[in-house]
Design a protein around this motif. Structure first.
Motif, PDB file in Angstrom:
ATOM      1  N   ILE A 115      93.784   1.291-111.094  1.00  0.00           N
ATOM      2  CA  ILE A 115      94.928   1.799-110.339  1.00  0.00           C
ATOM      3  C   ILE A 115      96.204   1.174-110.886  1.00  0.00           C
ATOM      4  O   ILE A 115      96.293  -0.039-111.055  1.00  0.00           O
ATOM      5  N   ARG A 116      97.197   2.034-111.137  1.00  0.00           N
ATOM      6  CA  ARG A 116      98.494   1.585-111.648  1.00  0.00           C
ATOM      7  C   ARG A 116      99.604   2.242-110.813  1.00  0.00           C
ATOM      8  O   ARG A 116      99.450   3.365-110.346  1.00  0.00           O
ATOM      9  N   LYS A 117     100.713   1.541-110.689  1.00  0.00           N
ATOM     10  CA  LYS A 117     101.839   2.086-109.935  1.00  0.00           C
ATOM     11  C   LYS A 117     102.242   3.438-110.510  1.00  0.00           C
ATOM     12  O   LYS A 117     102.422   3.590-111.713  1.00  0.00           O
ATOM     13  N   GLY A 118     102.376   4.428-109.622  1.00  0.00           N
ATOM     14  CA  GLY A 118     102.826   5.758-110.016  1.00  0.00           C
ATOM     15  C   GLY A 118     101.727   6.691-110.473  1.00  0.00           C
ATOM     16  O   GLY A 118     101.994   7.866-110.725  1.00  0.00           O
ATOM     17  N   ASP A 119     100.485   6.215-110.563  1.00  0.00           N
ATOM     18  CA  ASP A 119      99.410   7.117-110.986  1.00  0.00           C
ATOM     19  C   ASP A 119      98.972   8.002-109.812  1.00  0.00           C
ATOM     20  O   ASP A 119      99.498   7.905-108.703  1.00  0.00           O
ATOM     21  N   GLN A 120      98.010   8.872-110.054  1.00  0.00           N
ATOM     22  CA  GLN A 120      97.591   9.825-109.026  1.00  0.00           C
ATOM     23  C   GLN A 120      97.012   9.129-107.791  1.00  0.00           C
ATOM     24  O   GLN A 120      97.290   9.547-106.666  1.00  0.00           O
ATOM     25  N   VAL A 121      96.204   8.103-108.003  1.00  0.00           N
ATOM     26  CA  VAL A 121      95.604   7.389-106.864  1.00  0.00           C
ATOM     27  C   VAL A 121      96.704   6.742-106.024  1.00  0.00           C
ATOM     28  O   VAL A 121      96.732   6.894-104.796  1.00  0.00           O
ATOM     29  N   TYR A 122      97.592   6.044-106.671  1.00  0.00           N
ATOM     30  CA  TYR A 122      98.726   5.414-105.997  1.00  0.00           C
ATOM     31  C   TYR A 122      99.490   6.464-105.174  1.00  0.00           C
ATOM     32  O   TYR A 122      99.769   6.256-103.990  1.00  0.00           O
ATOM     33  N   ASN A 123      99.798   7.591-105.782  1.00  0.00           N
ATOM     34  CA  ASN A 123     100.586   8.622-105.099  1.00  0.00           C
ATOM     35  C   ASN A 123      99.845   9.253-103.927  1.00  0.00           C
ATOM     36  O   ASN A 123     100.466   9.623-102.926  1.00  0.00           O
ATOM     37  N   ILE A 124      98.519   9.387-104.032  1.00  0.00           N
ATOM     38  CA  ILE A 124      97.733   9.940-102.917  1.00  0.00           C
ATOM     39  C   ILE A 124      97.912   9.074-101.670  1.00  0.00           C
ATOM     40  O   ILE A 124      98.085   9.589-100.564  1.00  0.00           O
ATOM     41  N   PHE A 125      97.887   7.772-101.829  1.00  0.00           N
ATOM     42  CA  PHE A 125      98.047   6.869-100.684  1.00  0.00           C
ATOM     43  C   PHE A 125      99.505   6.767-100.245  1.00  0.00           C
ATOM     44  O   PHE A 125      99.808   6.893 -99.047  1.00  0.00           O
ATOM     45  N   ILE A 126     100.401   6.531-101.182  1.00  0.00           N
ATOM     46  CA  ILE A 126     101.812   6.301-100.850  1.00  0.00           C
ATOM     47  C   ILE A 126     102.416   7.520-100.160  1.00  0.00           C
ATOM     48  O   ILE A 126     103.210   7.382 -99.222  1.00  0.00           O
ATOM     49  N   SER A 127     102.027   8.718-100.584  1.00  0.00           N
ATOM     50  CA  SER A 127     102.575   9.941 -99.977  1.00  0.00           C
ATOM     51  C   SER A 127     102.212  10.067 -98.499  1.00  0.00           C
ATOM     52  O   SER A 127     102.857  10.809 -97.766  1.00  0.00           O
ATOM     53  N   ARG A 128     101.215   9.320 -98.058  1.00  0.00           N
ATOM     54  CA  ARG A 128     100.796   9.347 -96.654  1.00  0.00           C
ATOM     55  C   ARG A 128     101.270   8.106 -95.894  1.00  0.00           C
ATOM     56  O   ARG A 128     100.826   7.847 -94.775  1.00  0.00           O
TER      57      ARG A 128
END
Length: 148
Positions: A115-128
């Motif tokens: 997991i890296r800042k700005g990747d898809q996994v990060y964005n899935i969580f942060i967007s919520r």
């Protein structure tokens, strides 16, 4: 309970992007896998790269209940996404290979699981509205950890 549907949606999104998760087992299943190195359920689970959420425990620094104990945190692939402190400490203890987040010595699956800042996994969580462990505490990088 108030996050159950949201967590289900998060894991559906992770599935849709083909995010590799090695293991998702209840923390109690690691009771017989504890060793001198992995001397707690949580450490054993992490050492075996088990993605987990609920783990009734206190935070090491304060003694108060962790977000995991409250069902409000998820750790993804904790071996590949270790907890790292300044001064060279990392956990789990077998995660040394993954401390360098720019390593070129990873398999394609290990690289995708990182997991890296700005990747898809990060964005899935942060967007919520979830927070990432690398952006919560000063001087520590909890790459595996998301909480709400």
């Amino acid at each position: 309970a108030d996050l159950a549907e949201e967590v289900l949606d998060i894991f559906k999104d992770l599935y849709d992007i083909d995010y590799p998760i090695q293991s998702v087992r209840l923390i109690d299943e690691f009771n017989d896998l504890q060793t001198d190195e992995f001397n707690e359920l949580d450490k054993a689970s992490m050492g075996y790269n088990n993605t987990s959420a609920f783990c009734y425990r206190a935070m090491n620094s304060s003694g108060t209940l962790s977000k995991h104990a409250l069902g409000r945190a998820i750790d993804l692939n904790p071996l590949i996404n270790p907890f790292v402190k300044s001064g060279g400490y990392f956990s789990p203890p077998n995660a040394g290979k993954y401390v360098n987040r720019k390593s070129t010595e990873l398999s394609e699956i290990e690289d995708r699981a990182m997991i890296r800042k700005g990747d898809q996994v990060y964005n899935i969580f942060i967007s919520r509205g979830w927070r990432w462990g690398c952006e919560i505490w000063s001087g520590t990088y909890d790459y595996q950890h998301f909480q709400k």
